[in-house]
Design a protein around this motif. Structure first.
Motif, PDB file in Angstrom:
ATOM      1  N   ALA A  39       0.820  -1.214   0.000  1.00 47.88           N
ATOM      2  CA  ALA A  39       0.000   0.000   0.000  1.00 47.88           C
ATOM      3  C   ALA A  39       0.852   1.262   0.000  1.00 47.88           C
ATOM      4  O   ALA A  39       1.948   1.290   0.560  1.00 47.88           O
ATOM      5  N   ILE A  59       0.107   5.475   0.601  1.00 48.93           N
ATOM      6  CA  ILE A  59      -0.831   6.567   0.867  1.00 48.93           C
ATOM      7  C   ILE A  59      -0.438   7.765   0.017  1.00 48.93           C
ATOM      8  O   ILE A  59       0.710   8.205   0.040  1.00 48.93           O
ATOM      9  N   LEU A  99      -7.735  -4.607   1.686  1.00 47.51           N
ATOM     10  CA  LEU A  99      -7.634  -3.374   0.898  1.00 47.51           C
ATOM     11  C   LEU A  99      -8.874  -2.513   1.088  1.00 47.51           C
ATOM     12  O   LEU A  99      -8.777  -1.293   1.280  1.00 47.51           O
ATOM     13  N   SER A 100     -10.041  -3.132   1.069  1.00 45.94           N
ATOM     14  CA  SER A 100     -11.289  -2.378   1.268  1.00 45.94           C
ATOM     15  C   SER A 100     -11.319  -1.730   2.646  1.00 45.94           C
ATOM     16  O   SER A 100     -11.746  -0.572   2.792  1.00 45.94           O
ATOM     17  N   GLU A 156      -8.821   1.260   2.713  1.00 44.94           N
ATOM     18  CA  GLU A 156      -9.364   2.407   1.970  1.00 44.94           C
ATOM     19  C   GLU A 156     -10.454   3.098   2.769  1.00 44.94           C
ATOM     20  O   GLU A 156     -10.518   4.345   2.817  1.00 44.94           O
ATOM     21  N   ARG A 157     -11.317   2.314   3.423  1.00 43.71           N
ATOM     22  CA  ARG A 157     -12.432   2.884   4.187  1.00 43.71           C
ATOM     23  C   ARG A 157     -11.922   3.668   5.392  1.00 43.71           C
ATOM     24  O   ARG A 157     -12.383   4.793   5.648  1.00 43.71           O
ATOM     25  N   LYS A 202     -10.053   6.939   4.183  1.00 41.00           N
ATOM     26  CA  LYS A 202     -10.918   7.976   3.617  1.00 41.00           C
ATOM     27  C   LYS A 202     -11.909   8.520   4.637  1.00 41.00           C
ATOM     28  O   LYS A 202     -12.044   9.745   4.794  1.00 41.00           O
ATOM     29  N   ASN A 240      -6.190   9.037   1.126  1.00 37.78           N
ATOM     30  CA  ASN A 240      -6.493   8.065   0.080  1.00 37.78           C
ATOM     31  C   ASN A 240      -5.242   7.286  -0.288  1.00 37.78           C
ATOM     32  O   ASN A 240      -4.117   7.783  -0.162  1.00 37.78           O
ATOM     33  N   LEU A 241      -5.441   6.057  -0.759  1.00 36.29           N
ATOM     34  CA  LEU A 241      -4.337   5.292  -1.311  1.00 36.29           C
ATOM     35  C   LEU A 241      -4.040   5.769  -2.728  1.00 36.29           C
ATOM     36  O   LEU A 241      -4.934   6.234  -3.442  1.00 36.29           O
ATOM     37  N   SER A 242      -2.780   5.645  -3.121  1.00 36.07           N
ATOM     38  CA  SER A 242      -2.390   5.968  -4.494  1.00 36.07           C
ATOM     39  C   SER A 242      -2.742   4.783  -5.393  1.00 36.07           C
ATOM     40  O   SER A 242      -2.185   3.692  -5.208  1.00 36.07           O
ATOM     41  N   PRO A 243      -3.649   4.955  -6.363  1.00 35.42           N
ATOM     42  CA  PRO A 243      -4.034   3.823  -7.233  1.00 35.42           C
ATOM     43  C   PRO A 243      -2.848   3.288  -8.038  1.00 35.42           C
ATOM     44  O   PRO A 243      -2.774   2.099  -8.312  1.00 35.42           O
ATOM     45  N   THR A 248      -0.348   1.390  -5.281  1.00 34.61           N
ATOM     46  CA  THR A 248      -0.916   0.342  -4.420  1.00 34.61           C
ATOM     47  C   THR A 248      -1.248  -0.880  -5.265  1.00 34.61           C
ATOM     48  O   THR A 248      -1.895  -0.759  -6.309  1.00 34.61           O
TER      49      THR A 248
END
Length: 408
Positions: free
Chosen positions: A151, A153, A253-254, A257-258, A261, A267-270, A273
């Motif tokens: 991950a 951030i 991961l979910s 992210e929750r 946020k 937020n995670l960097s798409p 990550t």
């Protein structure tokens, strides 16, 4: 490490200001002096501050205790993210006086919060370090947790909301003066090209207190991962979650992210990550880790080579000072990457040969393979005193792991 136990809520701390004493001020200044660093916007260096140390510390202590203290803006500079990268990382440089003030507050807050930190958080905590973090994640891989959520951030230090930081600090600290100091550090602003810019979000990279504040905020995520049954290892904002299968990793991961946020405003960097495996390998804390090897990641190797290139420009003379500078770089790199879990001997051999090539070119002002016979390794090692990376690796076990000592 032993199984983490969550620390029960304690009564808020009220009396931190009363613990600001001259011995604490001196310890804080010595810590700042050891870390060196450039002058801030007031152009006062550590040496200049030290020339009138006692008077400067006494005046700073009065301001800190009375509530009169006001930090100056940080001097913002931009440093490269690494060799070959066009991206720049913003770095905030506080004035020496503010660095001392932040170190004082950090030393007051750390004993309050560190007992609450999860055992799998290793960054900037007393008696914990990067190597322990990597050893823990390798231990988890050995236990069958081989699917990895790697991950990242997005802009963690730049995007961390002040309200979230203060909420976490206020949850344990009720000393109004200390809370005001933390808020002032965060809102000090920056000077960039002579222009003042306010800071309404983020905690500056370069601030003495920033790593502690990062741990305080992310500790909430640590415990929620723990309570959900996930295994993870975190070093500041760099962390991995390890699971037994891909489905569990997707669920982790979910959750991450929750929490980031909804609770922390992050937020995670798409792009950075990803879900991978220990078999395929991933990068963590400067290492490339996989079931086959644990060695310097390519970016770490590039940074090392960039430092060596800077010191071995062919037009320079090969003098004792150059060897001394090279030895510092070699020793620092080897002390970090030659560990009991590393598999880096072959890479070190290649890098040592490359360094010798650079030095031969520097000495003879040309690059020629035949010069290897004219200037052998023994000349650089015994006559000039050049260290090698490989000599920090003293033994290799059946798994190809090396052990590190400091060469004589």
């Amino acid at each position: 490490m032993s199984k983490p136990q969550k620390i029960p809520n304690k009564i808020k701390v009220h009396s931190l200001t009363g613990r600001i004493t001259m011995p604490l001020m001196l310890m804080a200044f010595r810590a700042v002096k050891r870390n060196r660093g450039a002058a801030g916007v007031d152009k006062v260096s550590i040496q200049m501050f030290d020339a009138n140390r006692d008077e400067n510390l006494a005046a700073l202590m009065r301001d800190l205790k009375s509530g009169q203290y006001r930090p100056l803006p940080l001097r913002r500079v931009f440093i490269s993210k690494g060799p070959g990268s066009s991206k720049l990382r913003p770095l905030g440089i506080p004035v020496v006086r503010d660095r001392v003030a932040q170190e004082v507050v950090r030393r007051l807050l750390a004993p309050v919060f560190e007992p609450m930190f999860h055992d799998h958080s290793f960054g900037f905590i007393k008696q914990r370090n990067c190597h322990q973090a990597i050893e823990e994640v390798l231990k988890l891989h050995g236990e069958g947790y081989t699917v990895v959520l790697d991950a990242d951030i997005a802009g963690f230090f730049d995007n961390l909301p002040h309200s979230v930081i203060m909420e976490k600090v206020r949850a344990e600290v009720a000393d109004g003066n200390i809370l005001d100091l933390v808020e002032r550090f965060l809102a000090a602003g920056v000077m960039e090209d002579g222009v003042f810019k306010p800071t309404s979000i983020g905690t500056p990279q370069g601030g003495v207190i920033s790593p502690l504040l990062a741990n305080i905020v992310l500790n909430a995520m640590d415990w929620q991962l723990h309570e959900a049954g996930y295994q993870f290892v975190r070093y500041a904002d760099d962390f991995v979650v390890v699971c037994r299968n891909k489905q569990q990793t997707q669920e982790a991961l979910s959750l991450v992210e929750r929490v980031l946020k909804d609770q922390l405003g992050l937020n995670l960097s798409p792009e950075k990550t990803k879900i991978t495996t220990f078999g395929a390998g991933y990068q963590f804390l400067g290492f490339s880790l996989s079931s086959r090897s644990r060695r310097m990641r390519p970016k770490s190797e590039q940074k090392f080579k960039a430092k060596i290139r800077e010191l071995t420009i062919r037009k320079r003379n090969l003098e004792a000072a150059v060897i001394e500078q090279l030895n510092r770089v070699i020793r620092g790199t080897a002390n970090y990457f030659a560990t009991r879990f590393s598999t880096c001997r072959w890479m070190f051999q290649k890098l040592d040969s490359w360094i010798l090539m650079r030095l031969r070119s520097m000495k003879l002002k040309r690059k020629n393979y035949n010069d290897n016979r004219k200037l052998r390794r023994s000349f650089f090692r015994h006559k000039l005193g050049l260290l090698t990376l490989e000599e920090f690796c003293t033994s290799v076990n059946a798994r190809g792991q090396v052990h590190c000592v400091t060469p004589r």
